[in-house]
Design an enzyme around this catalytic site. Structure first.
Site, PDB file in Angstrom:
ATOM      1  N   TYR A 142       0.956  -1.171   0.114  1.00 54.09           N
ATOM      2  CA  TYR A 142      -0.154  -0.032   0.112  1.00 54.09           C
ATOM      3  C   TYR A 142       0.837   1.130  -0.015  1.00 54.09           C
ATOM      4  CZ  TYR A 142      -4.073  -3.203   0.868  1.00 54.09           C
ATOM      5  OH  TYR A 142      -4.921  -4.004   0.932  1.00 54.09           O
ATOM      6  N   LYS A 193       3.373 -15.589   1.143  1.00 55.92           N
ATOM      7  CA  LYS A 193       3.602 -16.057   0.078  1.00 55.92           C
ATOM      8  C   LYS A 193       4.936 -16.424  -0.331  1.00 55.92           C
ATOM      9  CE  LYS A 193       0.392 -16.594  -2.554  1.00 55.92           C
ATOM     10  NZ  LYS A 193      -0.188 -18.081  -3.207  1.00 55.92           N
ATOM     11  N   ASP A 226      -2.918 -17.810   1.239  1.00 56.05           N
ATOM     12  CA  ASP A 226      -3.959 -18.368   0.786  1.00 56.05           C
ATOM     13  C   ASP A 226      -4.654 -19.585   1.461  1.00 56.05           C
ATOM     14  OD1 ASP A 226      -1.816 -19.479  -0.403  1.00 56.05           O
ATOM     15  OD2 ASP A 226      -2.503 -20.063  -2.267  1.00 56.05           O
ATOM     16  N   ASP A 250      -5.095  -7.181   5.685  1.00 48.05           N
ATOM     17  CA  ASP A 250      -6.370  -6.605   5.182  1.00 48.05           C
ATOM     18  C   ASP A 250      -7.540  -7.506   4.884  1.00 48.05           C
ATOM     19  OD1 ASP A 250      -8.152  -4.392   4.550  1.00 48.05           O
ATOM     20  OD2 ASP A 250      -7.042  -3.667   2.719  1.00 48.05           O
ATOM     21  N   ASP A 254     -10.797  -9.226   7.327  1.00 48.54           N
ATOM     22  CA  ASP A 254     -12.115  -9.280   7.023  1.00 48.54           C
ATOM     23  C   ASP A 254     -12.930 -10.611   6.960  1.00 48.54           C
ATOM     24  OD1 ASP A 254     -11.973  -6.412   6.870  1.00 48.54           O
ATOM     25  OD2 ASP A 254     -12.880  -6.363   4.998  1.00 48.54           O
TER      26      ASP A 254
END
Ligand code: NAD
Length: 368
Positions: A142, A193, A226, A250, A254
């Protein structure tokens, strides 16, 4: 008696309504002998833009830096849709995070037995869930440069975001996660990852080194981000603390949020470094939800995310774990009695308003 200096920034929409309930709890904490709570109040978001010409003033940022903890309501709303980009309400929150150096975002996902039906997953998968996501908040994709959209010679446009992490950024967030795990069930899952990203490789190696050198008593597991997302909806109770970068955090937070039902139930904390001079960690506590313009001003908002954020402040900034436990128990017992605001009530069931819910928590807290 210990003194605590709290800055309350109610913000916009339902922010002031839920912040009022948190202030009732602060009053109860004083009268129950947990210390003296000195409350200062400031403007933030659209309210600050209207009142002070900026979404957060320099003076408010200074107050936030000096406070033992900042309680933040919510910002934003359609009324400020047209203001310049750098003055939009959310810019106030971003500036506070940046200026206070709040690099660690803590999002617990806690499923109260009384609310297990509100989850989209089966009761047995979520009942009693208690996990904590520790997300790196100030680095990663970001913020990494270059970050741009360029037009190539062919006329086609190309977008670039840059995922960047230094070892020191990873070390400090890993330490926060391991430290918290020691106070919980002693297990950290580190999600990245490493199979396809260099930042994942460095993340993995650095977390492993911090673990080996400083936190060998905590159990560490490495998980691909993942797979972590999949595990969160399959068997979330296997996790205690999950530490991850800004982007994956992020998303994973959620996913975890949805496990517990309503946005109105979700607290969060953002922590900075410990100031060597004072021994105090900079910190800001806020509900995950926004300003909910659709219900603002109607006394319908659920104040429990805000009250849960205050419980986190008691635990992580004010060194009052007994008070935090008692407040958590008060919330649990009010829910077990069947009290519900509209967002967590079964369709057609009676619901209480914001103030009634806050009053009930205060009563349960006083009853111990
Ligand atoms: P929102 O979280 O404000 O609301 C989403 C939905 O959840 C709405 O239907 C709302 O009524 C409901 N809801 C949220 N909190 C609730 C509560 N405590 N009790 C009962 N119901 C609740 O998100 P949104 O509608 O996408 O955004 C509204 C405004 O808030 C926008 O301006 C957005 O930019 C801002 N926002 C601010 C923050 C923040 O301050 N940290 C976070 C998210 C959104």
């Amino acid at each position: 008696m210990s003194r605590h200096n709290i800055l309350v920034l109610p913000g916009d929409g339902i922010g002031p309504e839920v912040a009022r309930e948190a202030e009732k709890v602060l009053a109860a904490l004083s009268s129950e002998g947990f210390g003296e709570f000195e409350i200062e109040r400031g403007l933030v978001g659209g309210a600050a833009f209207d009142g002070e010409g900026a979404p957060v003033s320099d003076a408010t940022v200074r107050l936030a830096g000096a406070a033992d903890a900042v309680l933040f309501g919510a910002v934003g709303g359609p009324r400020w849709d047209g203001v310049p980009y750098d003055k939009r309400p959310e810019a106030g929150l971003l500036r506070l995070r940046q200026d206070l150096g709040l690099f660690a975002n803590l999002r617990p996902a806690l499923c109260y037995p009384a609310l297990a039906e509100a989850s989209s997953l089966k009761r047995e998968v979520v009942d009693g869930l208690d996990l904590l996501i520790v997300r790196e908040l100030t680095g990663g994709v970001y913020f990494g440069e270059p970050k741009e959209i360029v037009t190539l010679e062919s006329g086609e446009r190309r977008a670039v975001d840059t995922q960047l992490y230094t070892e020191s950024e990873i070390e400090r967030i890993a330490r926060v996660a391991f430290d918290l795990a020691r106070k919980r069930r002693g297990h950290v899952a580190s999600a990245e990852k490493r199979n396809v990203m260099k930042t994942g490789v460095l993340w993995n190696q650095t977390v492993a080194r911090v673990h080996r050198d400083e936190f060998a008593d905590v159990a560490l597991e490495h998980v691909l981000a993942d797979n972590c997302a999949m595990q969160l909806v399959r068997r979330p109770k296997q996790y205690d603390v999950i530490v991850t970068d800004n982007l994956f955090g992020d998303i994973l937070s959620d996913v975890a949020a949805q496990l517990t039902g309503s946005l109105g139930m979700l607290p969060s904390a953002s922590l900075g470094a410990v100031d060597p001079a004072t021994g105090r960690r900079r910190s800001l506590y806020e509900p995950v939800h926004g300003s909910a313009p659709d219900i603002a001003g109607q006394g319908l908002a659920n104040p429990l995310a805000m009250i849960g954020s205050l419980a986190m402040a008691l635990r992580y900034s004010l060194d009052l774990p007994d008070a935090a436990d008692r407040l958590d128990r008060a919330v649990s017992s009010v829910l077990a009695e069947g009290l519900r605001t509209r967002d967590i009530a079964a369709p057609g069931a009676n619901a209480v308003g914001t103030a009634e819910m806050g009053d009930a928590v205060v009563r349960a807290f006083r009853a111990g």
